[in-house]
Motif scaffolding. Sequence first.
Motif, PDB file in Angstrom:
ATOM      1  N   ARG A  11       0.818  -1.215   0.000  1.00 62.35           N
ATOM      2  CA  ARG A  11       0.000   0.000   0.000  1.00 62.35           C
ATOM      3  C   ARG A  11       0.851   1.264   0.000  1.00 62.35           C
ATOM      4  N   GLY A  12       2.159   1.122   0.080  1.00 62.37           N
ATOM      5  CA  GLY A  12       3.015   2.285   0.135  1.00 62.37           C
ATOM      6  C   GLY A  12       3.164   2.868   1.521  1.00 62.37           C
ATOM      7  N   VAL A  13       2.771   2.102   2.545  1.00 62.89           N
ATOM      8  CA  VAL A  13       2.909   2.552   3.931  1.00 62.89           C
ATOM      9  C   VAL A  13       4.133   1.852   4.498  1.00 62.89           C
ATOM     10  N   THR A  14       5.223   2.606   4.658  1.00 62.34           N
ATOM     11  CA  THR A  14       6.483   1.982   5.063  1.00 62.34           C
ATOM     12  C   THR A  14       7.156   2.797   6.152  1.00 62.34           C
ATOM     13  N   VAL A  15       8.033   2.116   6.889  1.00 63.89           N
ATOM     14  CA  VAL A  15       8.871   2.756   7.897  1.00 63.89           C
ATOM     15  C   VAL A  15      10.297   2.240   7.706  1.00 63.89           C
ATOM     16  N   ASP A  16      11.234   2.883   8.339  1.00 64.39           N
ATOM     17  CA  ASP A  16      12.638   2.460   8.227  1.00 64.39           C
ATOM     18  C   ASP A  16      12.783   1.012   8.698  1.00 64.39           C
ATOM     19  N   GLY A  17      13.486   0.224   7.924  1.00 65.85           N
ATOM     20  CA  GLY A  17      13.784  -1.146   8.308  1.00 65.85           C
ATOM     21  C   GLY A  17      12.693  -2.152   8.000  1.00 65.85           C
ATOM     22  N   GLN A  18      11.619  -1.732   7.337  1.00 59.38           N
ATOM     23  CA  GLN A  18      10.492  -2.647   7.115  1.00 59.38           C
ATOM     24  C   GLN A  18      10.864  -3.817   6.210  1.00 59.38           C
ATOM     25  N   ALA A  19      11.516  -3.541   5.093  1.00 63.15           N
ATOM     26  CA  ALA A  19      11.905  -4.620   4.191  1.00 63.15           C
ATOM     27  C   ALA A  19      12.888  -5.571   4.865  1.00 63.15           C
ATOM     28  N   GLU A  20      13.836  -5.004   5.603  1.00 65.07           N
ATOM     29  CA  GLU A  20      14.806  -5.848   6.305  1.00 65.07           C
ATOM     30  C   GLU A  20      14.126  -6.714   7.357  1.00 65.07           C
ATOM     31  N   ALA A  21      13.116  -6.178   8.020  1.00 60.45           N
ATOM     32  CA  ALA A  21      12.381  -6.966   9.013  1.00 60.45           C
ATOM     33  C   ALA A  21      11.688  -8.153   8.355  1.00 60.45           C
ATOM     34  N   MET A  22      11.089  -7.926   7.198  1.00 61.77           N
ATOM     35  CA  MET A  22      10.450  -9.042   6.487  1.00 61.77           C
ATOM     36  C   MET A  22      11.475 -10.099   6.111  1.00 61.77           C
ATOM     37  N   ARG A  23      12.633  -9.651   5.673  1.00 63.17           N
ATOM     38  CA  ARG A  23      13.666 -10.626   5.293  1.00 63.17           C
ATOM     39  C   ARG A  23      14.175 -11.409   6.501  1.00 63.17           C
ATOM     40  N   ARG A  24      14.264 -10.763   7.671  1.00 64.93           N
ATOM     41  CA  ARG A  24      14.674 -11.493   8.873  1.00 64.93           C
ATOM     42  C   ARG A  24      13.647 -12.574   9.220  1.00 64.93           C
ATOM     43  N   ILE A  25      12.379 -12.233   9.131  1.00 64.58           N
ATOM     44  CA  ILE A  25      11.338 -13.226   9.412  1.00 64.58           C
ATOM     45  C   ILE A  25      11.419 -14.369   8.416  1.00 64.58           C
ATOM     46  N   LEU A  26      11.574 -14.043   7.144  1.00 64.89           N
ATOM     47  CA  LEU A  26      11.629 -15.082   6.117  1.00 64.89           C
ATOM     48  C   LEU A  26      12.833 -15.996   6.322  1.00 64.89           C
ATOM     49  N   ALA A  27      13.965 -15.432   6.696  1.00 66.41           N
ATOM     50  CA  ALA A  27      15.162 -16.252   6.934  1.00 66.41           C
ATOM     51  C   ALA A  27      14.923 -17.219   8.087  1.00 66.41           C
ATOM     52  N   TRP A  28      14.234 -16.757   9.135  1.00 63.60           N
ATOM     53  CA  TRP A  28      13.936 -17.633  10.269  1.00 63.60           C
ATOM     54  C   TRP A  28      12.978 -18.742   9.840  1.00 63.60           C
ATOM     55  N   ILE A  29      11.956 -18.404   9.094  1.00 60.42           N
ATOM     56  CA  ILE A  29      11.020 -19.418   8.609  1.00 60.42           C
ATOM     57  C   ILE A  29      11.739 -20.442   7.738  1.00 60.42           C
ATOM     58  N   ASP A  30      12.693 -19.978   6.938  1.00 63.07           N
ATOM     59  CA  ASP A  30      13.462 -20.893   6.090  1.00 63.07           C
ATOM     60  C   ASP A  30      14.198 -21.946   6.911  1.00 63.07           C
ATOM     61  N   ASP A  31      14.662 -21.549   8.082  1.00 57.44           N
ATOM     62  CA  ASP A  31      15.428 -22.477   8.913  1.00 57.44           C
ATOM     63  C   ASP A  31      14.597 -23.689   9.332  1.00 57.44           C
ATOM     64  N   TYR A  32      13.274 -23.553   9.334  1.00 54.55           N
ATOM     65  CA  TYR A  32      12.416 -24.623   9.867  1.00 54.55           C
ATOM     66  C   TYR A  32      11.554 -25.264   8.783  1.00 54.55           C
ATOM     67  N   ARG A  33      11.961 -25.056   7.548  1.00 54.98           N
ATOM     68  CA  ARG A  33      11.258 -25.710   6.444  1.00 54.98           C
ATOM     69  C   ARG A  33      11.479 -27.210   6.533  1.00 54.98           C
ATOM     70  N   ILE A  34      10.393 -27.969   6.383  1.00 57.53           N
ATOM     71  CA  ILE A  34      10.455 -29.436   6.426  1.00 57.53           C
ATOM     72  C   ILE A  34      10.256 -29.957   5.009  1.00 57.53           C
ATOM     73  N   CYS A  35      11.170 -30.774   4.551  1.00 57.10           N
ATOM     74  CA  CYS A  35      11.117 -31.296   3.188  1.00 57.10           C
ATOM     75  C   CYS A  35      11.147 -32.820   3.215  1.00 57.10           C
ATOM     76  N   ASP A  36      10.266 -33.423   2.429  1.00 58.65           N
ATOM     77  CA  ASP A  36      10.361 -34.865   2.196  1.00 58.65           C
ATOM     78  C   ASP A  36       9.931 -35.139   0.762  1.00 58.65           C
ATOM     79  N   ALA A  37       9.756 -36.404   0.423  1.00 54.52           N
ATOM     80  CA  ALA A  37       9.470 -36.751  -0.970  1.00 54.52           C
ATOM     81  C   ALA A  37       8.136 -36.206  -1.446  1.00 54.52           C
ATOM     82  N   GLU A  38       7.173 -35.981  -0.490  1.00 56.05           N
ATOM     83  CA  GLU A  38       5.831 -35.578  -0.877  1.00 56.05           C
ATOM     84  C   GLU A  38       5.598 -34.074  -0.832  1.00 56.05           C
ATOM     85  N   SER A  39       6.300 -33.361   0.042  1.00 57.07           N
ATOM     86  CA  SER A  39       5.921 -31.966   0.224  1.00 57.07           C
ATOM     87  C   SER A  39       7.022 -31.145   0.875  1.00 57.07           C
ATOM     88  N   VAL A  40       6.851 -29.828   0.731  1.00 59.88           N
ATOM     89  CA  VAL A  40       7.580 -28.824   1.511  1.00 59.88           C
ATOM     90  C   VAL A  40       6.547 -28.170   2.411  1.00 59.88           C
TER      91      VAL A  40
END
Length: 388
Positions: free
Chosen positions: A204-233
């Motif tokens: 929406r164009g509503v941003t504050v300092d560090g917002q994009a970096e905060a999203m990337r920090r969350i995404l990196a943490w979520i990546d750490d706990y991704r579960i993968c097997d033959a059927e799914s991620v």
Amino acid sequence: MMPPTSAQRVRLDSLGDGAAGELLVKAQQVRLGLRPWHELHDAVRALTRDPVAADPESCGLFRGAPAVAFALHTARHPGYEPSLSRLDKHIATIVEQRLAVARARINRGALPALREFDLISGLTGLGAYLLNRSKDGELLRDVLRYLVRLTHPLTSGDDLLPGWWTSHGPSDQADPNWIGGHGNVGIAHGIAGPLSLLAHSQRRGVTVDGQAEAMRRILAWIDDYRICDAESVRWPGLVSRAEHREPLLLQSRHPERPSWCYGTPGIARAQQLAGVALDDCGRQRLAELALLDCVCDDRQLDLLEDASLCHGSTGLLLTTWRCAREVGADLRLAEAVPRLRNLRGQRVQPSHAGLLEGVTGLRLAENTIGDPEDTTRWDACLLLTAQL
């Protein structure tokens, strides 16, 4: 008539299982021409006849003044503006007080409770109301600034933990089964909720300092706990302290229920929104493929016992439909929607009212999927979309 008791008032003020949630389906039906306006007006008068709870300790998007205000705003009738203006003043006070408490907690270096930041009870839900009500504004930006601070790590004992880690169990209370607390990944009570709000706001164009970096920090943490097997991620809804120290422990986990609230669907939608907001096509693609794995994996689908919106097959259906409507989304998501509609009919149907666990949520979702104009976007309260 006797005045309502405290318990009755809570039910009236509740978006999840009370009259505020019922108002959403009435407003939707009016907009679709399925019910006359006077019936909605009658319901609004009944809901607002008595004082609405505005206690900062107990009120959030799904309870009290914010719940009633969200329902009135979603109805989009000019006659409701005076009531909304009064409610907005109370909501501003609630947000300001909640932010002050949260900032003081961060300054002490203490871990948060889920209800400080989550969608259902916390500042993420209040921020979602502000985004959809005012589109912009300094109070919304203050909430976003708080969420950016929430993503900075905290030290607890010998561990460096994400700033949203709680020392409590999933019930937001001390729990001997969760020694060391947990990291909540889900969209209803966990970090996928703040991620979604940050992404919706950025789009929406509503941003504050560090917002994009905060999203990337969350995404990196979520990546750490991704579960993968033959059927799914997929992703877990909750991460224990032991799993935080050794993420590979998660790989032995069996699939969990693919619900909106805690499961892969809500977590995938949050990542898709972030991918679009960050112009990260790879992230959007990863999220969509994980959701496709989910809807094609009978092991996961068999875990959906009922048809509810919060933790049943309707939540999976609506989340998939929303993901399919994003620009550039994998076309197979739209192709999966008819199958998921059939699946919903094969699960236990709720017999009581209620948005999150009752027939209200089913009606809202069915009317939304059948509405090419996407008239009310009531599911902004689920952070699946944002209102125009």
